[in-house]
Design a protein around this motif. Structure first.
Motif, PDB file in Angstrom:
ATOM      1  N   MET A  93       0.995  -1.191   0.079  1.00 38.01           N
ATOM      2  CA  MET A  93       0.091   0.012   0.107  1.00 38.01           C
ATOM      3  C   MET A  93       0.799   1.250  -0.110  1.00 38.01           C
ATOM      4  O   MET A  93       0.470   2.411  -0.566  1.00 38.01           O
ATOM      5  N   GLU A  94       2.023   1.157   0.639  1.00 37.83           N
ATOM      6  CA  GLU A  94       2.892   2.369   0.623  1.00 37.83           C
ATOM      7  C   GLU A  94       3.443   2.683  -0.688  1.00 37.83           C
ATOM      8  O   GLU A  94       3.523   3.976  -1.101  1.00 37.83           O
ATOM      9  N   ILE A  95       3.937   1.531  -1.457  1.00 44.25           N
ATOM     10  CA  ILE A  95       4.405   1.972  -3.030  1.00 44.25           C
ATOM     11  C   ILE A  95       3.228   2.288  -3.615  1.00 44.25           C
ATOM     12  O   ILE A  95       3.537   3.276  -4.492  1.00 44.25           O
ATOM     13  N   PHE A  96       1.992   1.829  -3.624  1.00 44.27           N
ATOM     14  CA  PHE A  96       0.896   2.148  -4.306  1.00 44.27           C
ATOM     15  C   PHE A  96       0.613   3.633  -4.192  1.00 44.27           C
ATOM     16  O   PHE A  96       0.309   4.229  -4.926  1.00 44.27           O
ATOM     17  N   THR A  97       0.736   4.038  -2.720  1.00 46.30           N
ATOM     18  CA  THR A  97       0.205   5.258  -2.267  1.00 46.30           C
ATOM     19  C   THR A  97       1.279   6.265  -2.972  1.00 46.30           C
ATOM     20  O   THR A  97       0.826   7.330  -3.489  1.00 46.30           O
ATOM     21  N   ALA A  98       2.508   5.900  -2.930  1.00 49.82           N
ATOM     22  CA  ALA A  98       3.459   6.937  -3.670  1.00 49.82           C
ATOM     23  C   ALA A  98       3.144   7.064  -4.968  1.00 49.82           C
ATOM     24  O   ALA A  98       3.172   8.085  -5.484  1.00 49.82           O
ATOM     25  N   GLN A  99       2.939   5.927  -5.743  1.00 50.06           N
ATOM     26  CA  GLN A  99       2.570   5.972  -7.375  1.00 50.06           C
ATOM     27  C   GLN A  99       1.263   6.714  -7.338  1.00 50.06           C
ATOM     28  O   GLN A  99       1.299   7.600  -8.448  1.00 50.06           O
ATOM     29  N   GLN A 100       0.365   6.340  -6.646  1.00 50.77           N
ATOM     30  CA  GLN A 100      -0.982   7.046  -6.807  1.00 50.77           C
ATOM     31  C   GLN A 100      -0.903   8.578  -6.532  1.00 50.77           C
ATOM     32  O   GLN A 100      -1.616   9.725  -7.516  1.00 50.77           O
ATOM     33  N   GLN A 101      -0.055   9.147  -5.610  1.00 53.57           N
ATOM     34  CA  GLN A 101       0.116  10.520  -5.675  1.00 53.57           C
ATOM     35  C   GLN A 101       0.509  11.219  -6.793  1.00 53.57           C
ATOM     36  O   GLN A 101       0.251  12.322  -7.343  1.00 53.57           O
ATOM     37  N   GLU A 102       1.858  10.724  -7.557  1.00 56.74           N
ATOM     38  CA  GLU A 102       2.202  10.957  -8.652  1.00 56.74           C
ATOM     39  C   GLU A 102       1.036  11.228  -9.877  1.00 56.74           C
ATOM     40  O   GLU A 102       1.060  12.079 -10.446  1.00 56.74           O
ATOM     41  N   ASP A 103       0.369   9.952  -9.848  1.00 59.74           N
ATOM     42  CA  ASP A 103      -0.825   9.747 -10.815  1.00 59.74           C
ATOM     43  C   ASP A 103      -1.836  10.829 -10.433  1.00 59.74           C
ATOM     44  O   ASP A 103      -2.263  11.745 -11.317  1.00 59.74           O
ATOM     45  N   ILE A 104      -2.151  11.334  -9.308  1.00 60.38           N
ATOM     46  CA  ILE A 104      -3.279  12.250  -9.132  1.00 60.38           C
ATOM     47  C   ILE A 104      -2.524  13.733  -9.513  1.00 60.38           C
ATOM     48  O   ILE A 104      -3.151  14.550  -9.896  1.00 60.38           O
ATOM     49  N   LYS A 105      -1.236  13.950  -9.294  1.00 55.82           N
ATOM     50  CA  LYS A 105      -0.647  15.119  -9.510  1.00 55.82           C
ATOM     51  C   LYS A 105      -0.392  15.353 -10.886  1.00 55.82           C
ATOM     52  O   LYS A 105      -0.933  16.352 -11.674  1.00 55.82           O
ATOM     53  N   ASP A 106      -0.170  14.171 -11.658  1.00 56.18           N
ATOM     54  CA  ASP A 106      -0.400  14.358 -13.152  1.00 56.18           C
ATOM     55  C   ASP A 106      -1.839  14.775 -13.816  1.00 56.18           C
ATOM     56  O   ASP A 106      -1.815  15.333 -14.719  1.00 56.18           O
TER      57      ASP A 106
END
Length: 648
Positions: A482-495
């Motif tokens: 979930m930590e890995i996913f959250t980091a990727q999700q934050q980048e996706d949300i920003k993009d």
């Protein structure tokens, strides 16, 4: 001073008969006799001061008649001055010897006071302070806490002991505790117990984690799934005497925390009247009621022949998933129903639909709404499957965490046809690497939990969790994914936010451009309408002018000729002033009608409909007179000046 003498003096002074305990206390104080005695008989009890002077060493010179003075010296009082025959022993040994010469056999002179210990116990938001003698036991502390906090002694777990092996019967003095102590109280019902269960017949050990709320009966049922020994045939070794009822929870059964060792074997069937083997002849526990076990035998998949020891011990269960299901949704509905019937209604909410639909739900929504995909692969042929499902997948913490953060999709690979179908789906959606990974796992490594994260270009398997795990390890690995996913999700949300902002600006620009084009179009249409109206008006004006001109010409042509002055007839000479200041002059016969005068004025561009003809004095509107009357009748003879005026 010889250590044997120090040991003898220390035992004589303190009354400690256990040589090992006495040596331990002396070693803790580096064989300083006075410090060791003070550790057992502290200063606040008034027995022995830690700063003995050389004066106290003189107590050895007094016989029984002076024991009272020696006792006063030991208590911190004064003694008679020393004589020249005083010994040259060290102060510490001399003072200890002086004290010992009084204390061991003369307790009626100086009685040793019990040492008091202070305890502070934290429980949730409460704090309890206790004061007990060092001769008390740990169990007495728990009994007081039971009265204060309402927590049963059987559920108490005191955290903070420096010594690892502490039972309720342990005496506080043996723990060598300081005066002030702090502990934390926990209810062992919320703790996990590690049961190391040895299957003696198979010579195999199982390390199983169970919460304190799990009952002994549930443990036995799980072992039945692992060993294929029905509960009624199980013979146990290692349960404490307090575990007298299978309905008891592990927390109150009296087993050791955090780890307890047990062994199990198959109990001899009723058909065999032989004595139990030596291996299984120790204390054993079976189900509460064998009659109940017979009634509920179907729950464990046991037929009648097995109930009497004549059949196979393997459990027969209906398959988790039919082998030839028409579509994935029907297969998943069957899987969910069977999972609930086996392990209860508390389990992860499985996605009902194809793997492609589950991937769409997890990966392809808005970035804020995306989740991880957990693919649970079940295999009934694995010995780990029942423990994993009942303890891991049905744990409240795991169910809640999966529901909040994952889309959980399940499949049963027990049947080869279903496994082949799964591999085909995985190849289509995740590629050959994931498919090959599933192929490499053996049956004993199942069940498996794949954690998949959706990425821009391809999906990525973050973790593969095998069946031989614990609840804590499973939760940690899920949280790590979930930590890995959250980091990727934050980048996706920003993009995604940046892309939406760009699209918003573009939409606003497009809308502004559209509005500008619309305004230009309306302006152009209005201008065109105005120009068309002007053309139309101009055309009408021209037509009207042409019509007026035609009427004027026709009137001009229809006028009678102007008479000569010498014609001998009555002639009227009229002078007409126009609005522009010009004068129109003409001669008319006196017998001419007024209509001829009006036609003359109209032929000059002043039509009867727009202008009126007036006399100067007296003012009279000629155009209001009868056009058929003559000039003579209108008194416009022999001459008259008229003027034209536009009608209002």
């Amino acid at each position: 001073m010889d250590r044997e003498m120090i040991l003898a003096d220390f035992q004589a002074c303190t009354g400690i008969d256990n040589i090992a305990e006495a040596i331990t206390l002396l070693e803790l104080n580096n064989w300083d006799l006075v410090a060791a005695i003070n550790g057992v008989i502290p200063q606040e009890n008034g027995i022995l001061q830690s700063n003995f002077t050389s004066e106290s060493s003189q107590a050895t010179m007094y016989g029984p008649s002076n024991q009272s003075e020696a006792a006063d010296a030991a208590a911190g009082g004064t003694v008679p001055p020393p004589s020249s025959s005083s010994t040259s022993s060290s102060p510490s040994s001399s003072s200890a010897s002086a004290f010992c010469s009084i204390n061991p056999s003369s307790r009626h002179i100086v009685e040793r006071q019990p040492r008091m210990l202070n305890f502070r116990v934290e429980y949730r938001q409460r704090s309890v302070e206790l004061v007990l003698e060092e001769g008390s036991t740990v169990g007495e502390i728990k009994q007081i806490l039971e009265t204060e906090l309402g927590v049963p002694v059987s559920k108490m777990q005191l955290k903070g002991w420096k010594s690892g092996d502490v039972s309720d019967s342990t005496v506080l003095r043996s723990l060598h505790l300081p005066k002030n102590n702090s502990f934390a109280l926990q209810e062992s019902l919320n703790q996990n117990f590690l049961l190391v269960i040895s299957h003696r017949e198979a010579q195999k050990d199982y390390n199983l984690n169970f919460p304190g709320s799990r009952t002994i009966q549930e443990v036995k049922r799980n072992i039945s799934d692992l060993t294929n020994i029905p509960v009624r045939h199980q013979q146990w070794d290692g349960w404490p005497a307090s575990a007298s009822d299978d309905s008891m929870t592990l927390a109150v059964s009296g087993i050791s925390y955090p780890c307890h060792h047990l062994s199990v074997c198959r109990r001899s069937s009723p058909a065999n009247t032989q004595e139990p083997t030596e291996e299984c002849a120790d204390v054993h526990m079976i189900s509460d009621s064998e009659g109940d076990d017979f009634e509920d035998a179907s729950e464990f998949g046991v037929d009648d022949s097995e109930m009497f020891g004549m059949g196979s011990s393997s459990c027969r269960k209906s398959p988790m998933m039919p082998e030839n299901s028409e579509n994935e949704a029907d297969a998943l509905l069957h899987f969910t129903a069977e999972f609930s019937s086996r392990y209860g209604e508390t389990h992860p909410m499985f996605f009902i639909g194809s793997l492609e639909a589950a991937s769409q739900e997890a990966f392809y929504g808005k970035a804020r709404d995306r989740k991880l995909l957990a693919i649970y692969l079940h295999n009934d042929d694995s010995v780990l499957v029942n423990v994993f499902c009942s303890q891991m997948m049905c744990a409240d913490s795991i169910v809640s965490y999966l529901s909040q953060n994952f889309i959980t999709w399940a499949w049963d690979v027990t049947k080869e046809a279903n496994k082949a179908r799964l591999l085909t789906m995985c190849t289509r959606h995740f590629g050959s690497v994931v498919t090959q990974t599933i192929r490499t796992y053996k049956t004993d490594q199942f069940p498996l939990l794949f954690v998949v994260m959706g990425k821009r270009t391809s999906n990525e398997v973050l973790n593969v969790i095998q069946g031989n795990t614990t609840v804590d390890e499973l939760m940690m690995r899920l949280m790590g994914a979930m930590e890995i996913f959250t980091a990727q999700q934050q980048e996706d949300i920003k993009d995604e936010d940046e892309r939406e902002a760009r699209e918003m600006v573009k939409r606003e620009q497009d809308e502004a451009y559209r509005l500008s084009l619309e305004a230009d179009r309306k302006k152009r249409e209005a201008q065109e309408r105005e120009e068309a109206e002007q053309v139309r008006l101009e055309q009408m004006r021209k037509e009207q002018e042409e019509e007026k001109e035609a009427i004027r010409l026709s009137l001009e042509q229809a006028l009678p000729p102007e008479p000569d002055e010498e014609s001998g007839e009555q002639i009227s000479k009229l002078r007409i002033r126009t609005p522009s200041g010009e004068f129109l002059e003409r001669r008319f016969l006196g017998s001419c009608k007024l209509q001829v005068l009006f036609d003359f004025v109209a032929s000059k561009g002043y039509p009867f409909e727009e202008f009126k003809l007036l006399t100067t004095f007296p003012r009279k509107i000629i155009t209001q007179l009868d056009p058929g009357s003559t000039l003579l009748e209108a008194k416009l003879f022999p001459q008259e000046t008229l003027f034209l005026e536009a009608k209002e």
